[in-house]
Design a protein around this motif. Structure first.
Motif, PDB file in Angstrom:
ATOM      1  N   GLY A 170      10.397 -32.294  -9.047  1.00  0.00           N
ATOM      2  CA  GLY A 170       9.977 -33.575  -9.599  1.00  0.00           C
ATOM      3  C   GLY A 170       9.807 -33.518 -11.104  1.00  0.00           C
ATOM      4  O   GLY A 170       9.932 -32.455 -11.727  1.00  0.00           O
ATOM      5  N   GLN A 171       9.517 -34.664 -11.704  1.00  0.00           N
ATOM      6  CA  GLN A 171       9.246 -34.752 -13.136  1.00  0.00           C
ATOM      7  C   GLN A 171       8.086 -35.721 -13.375  1.00  0.00           C
ATOM      8  O   GLN A 171       7.939 -36.723 -12.665  1.00  0.00           O
ATOM      9  N   ALA A 172       7.283 -35.394 -14.379  1.00  0.00           N
ATOM     10  CA  ALA A 172       6.164 -36.255 -14.777  1.00  0.00           C
ATOM     11  C   ALA A 172       6.182 -36.406 -16.291  1.00  0.00           C
ATOM     12  O   ALA A 172       6.681 -35.531 -17.015  1.00  0.00           O
ATOM     13  N   LEU A 173       5.643 -37.517 -16.776  1.00  0.00           N
ATOM     14  CA  LEU A 173       5.586 -37.796 -18.216  1.00  0.00           C
ATOM     15  C   LEU A 173       4.139 -37.876 -18.673  1.00  0.00           C
ATOM     16  O   LEU A 173       3.337 -38.634 -18.116  1.00  0.00           O
ATOM     17  N   PHE A 174       3.815 -37.083 -19.712  1.00  0.00           N
ATOM     18  CA  PHE A 174       2.482 -37.105 -20.316  1.00  0.00           C
ATOM     19  C   PHE A 174       2.585 -37.615 -21.744  1.00  0.00           C
ATOM     20  O   PHE A 174       3.642 -37.535 -22.381  1.00  0.00           O
TER      21      PHE A 174
END
Length: 381
Positions: free
Chosen positions: A313-317
């Motif tokens: 998966g990928q997440a954005l901070f």
């Protein structure tokens, strides 16, 4: 005659099952490829045709182990969970290798090997591990389980920093090592040994992704407000800061507990674990953290994916406030589809990402296949 009939019937059933499984795998991957990803995500990753796995276990390499007091076939059982770095005109893959000293995941001794490639896919092994349990100051943390699951990033000055798991078969600890040539490493011990008077030294810690950014075509370690920054954690995602890259201070909340930045989600592919992957990347959209999501079995998992499987998966901070989660993919961008990604030590299926480099205008993402082999996907970005 009757026997021949039943043999033909069994073969027909097996062929039909195989075709259905292959069709399902293709449909899963097509669903991901056809589903448009947000503009902030890293996209376009594809498996090179006829290349994977790029590394598999072999019996032909051995070295003298101080711990075992004999020659050991150190990468004979499994090779997986790789880090990656660029040095000169080559990609170097640092991979976890297990011998045959035990039965089951975590029961053997792990060492970290090194392989190089001029094109990112054809690998040439060094033949001996570069980080392993020695008769050194880290003995109590690394004997007999060894050194596992490395992540590597480089400073602008050319110093490579490895964060890996020190495993003594009692407590997994996040360890730090540094090098200037990827072969000779200096171990610095547990990352959280000194923070808060040793509060987290003996707590189970692992899986760290250093914050990096792309500068002049090189992925290098970055800072936030003058401090180095990393995401870490296996079930939840936490954070830590450092002034020297070897001593790290976990971020705490107002109650003096570890500050949780991201957690598993019920009914999603990451319903059981959100385990940090390769180095996080600072972009013009924010900080992209790739991670490994594990799917729960039962009603709380995602029915679209196999129970207990690992998908990427990928997440954005927020780039200015890296503890602030802005967005997250609801579907994985990589799922186990190939036979070697769904057979081995972990037959539920595993894409376990740990190594990411930018090389010759392309992204190379290296991953563990079912805790048994090493694979790669490539994107032109």
């Amino acid at each position: 005659m009757r026997r021949s009939f039943f043999i033909l019937l069994a073969l027909s059933v097996m062929l039909d099952f195989s075709c259905k499984q292959r069709k399902k795998s293709m449909q899963e991957q097509e669903a991901i490829e056809n589903d448009s990803l947000p503009s902030w995500a890293l996209t376009g990753f594809e498996r090179p045709e006829g290349i994977n796995p790029v590394l598999s276990p072999i019996d032909s390499t051995s070295f003298f182990s101080e711990m075992n007091r004999k020659d050991v076939a150190w990468e004979s059982n499994d090779v997986f969970n790789p880090a990656a770095a660029v040095m000169g005109d080559s990609i170097y893959v640092l991979y976890r290798a297990e011998d045959k000293s035990g039965v089951g995941i975590g029961e053997r001794t792990s060492r970290i090997g090194l392989a190089s490639s001029v094109n990112g896919t054809e690998m040439y092994r060094d033949g001996k591990p570069v980080i392993y349990p020695e008769n050194d100051a880290q003995k109590s943390y690394e004997w007999p389980g060894g050194c596992e699951d490395p992540r590597v990033a480089m400073t602008e000055e050319g110093i490579y920093v490895m964060l890996y798991t020190q495993w003594n078969k009692e407590v997994p600890r996040l360890g730090v090592a540094t090098s200037t040539n990827l072969r000779d490493w200096t171990k610095h011990g547990p990352a959280f040994e000194e923070a808060y008077q040793g509060k987290y030294r003996d707590m189970a810690t692992k899986s760290a992704a250093l914050l990096t950014e792309l500068k002049d075509g090189k992925l290098v370690i970055s800072k936030v407000d003058g401090h180095y920054f990393m995401y870490w954690g296996e079930r939840h995602v936490y954070a830590a800061t450092s002034e020297n890259l070897t001593d790290w201070k976990p971020l705490e909340d107002e109650n003096g507990e570890l500050r949780i930045l991201m957690s598993p989600r019920v009914h999603y592919f990451d319903s059981q674990l959100t385990e940090c992957g390769p180095p996080a990347i600072k972009t013009d959209k924010g900080i992209v953290l790739m991670y490994n999501g594990k799917n729960l079995a039962g009603e709380d998992g995602d029915k679209n994916y196999t129970s207990n499987s690992y998908c990427a998966g990928q997440a954005l901070f927020d780039a200015e406030n890296p503890v602030k989660l802005l967005a997250r993919l609801d579907k994985p961008f990589l799922v186990p589809t190939a036979s070697f990604e769904k057979s081995g030590q972990y037959p539920a299926g595993t894409i376990f990402i740990e190594g990411l480099v930018y090389f010759k205008d392309q992204w190379f993402l290296y991953y563990g296949c079912a805790d048994s082999r090493v694979g790669v996907v490539v994107s032109k970005g």
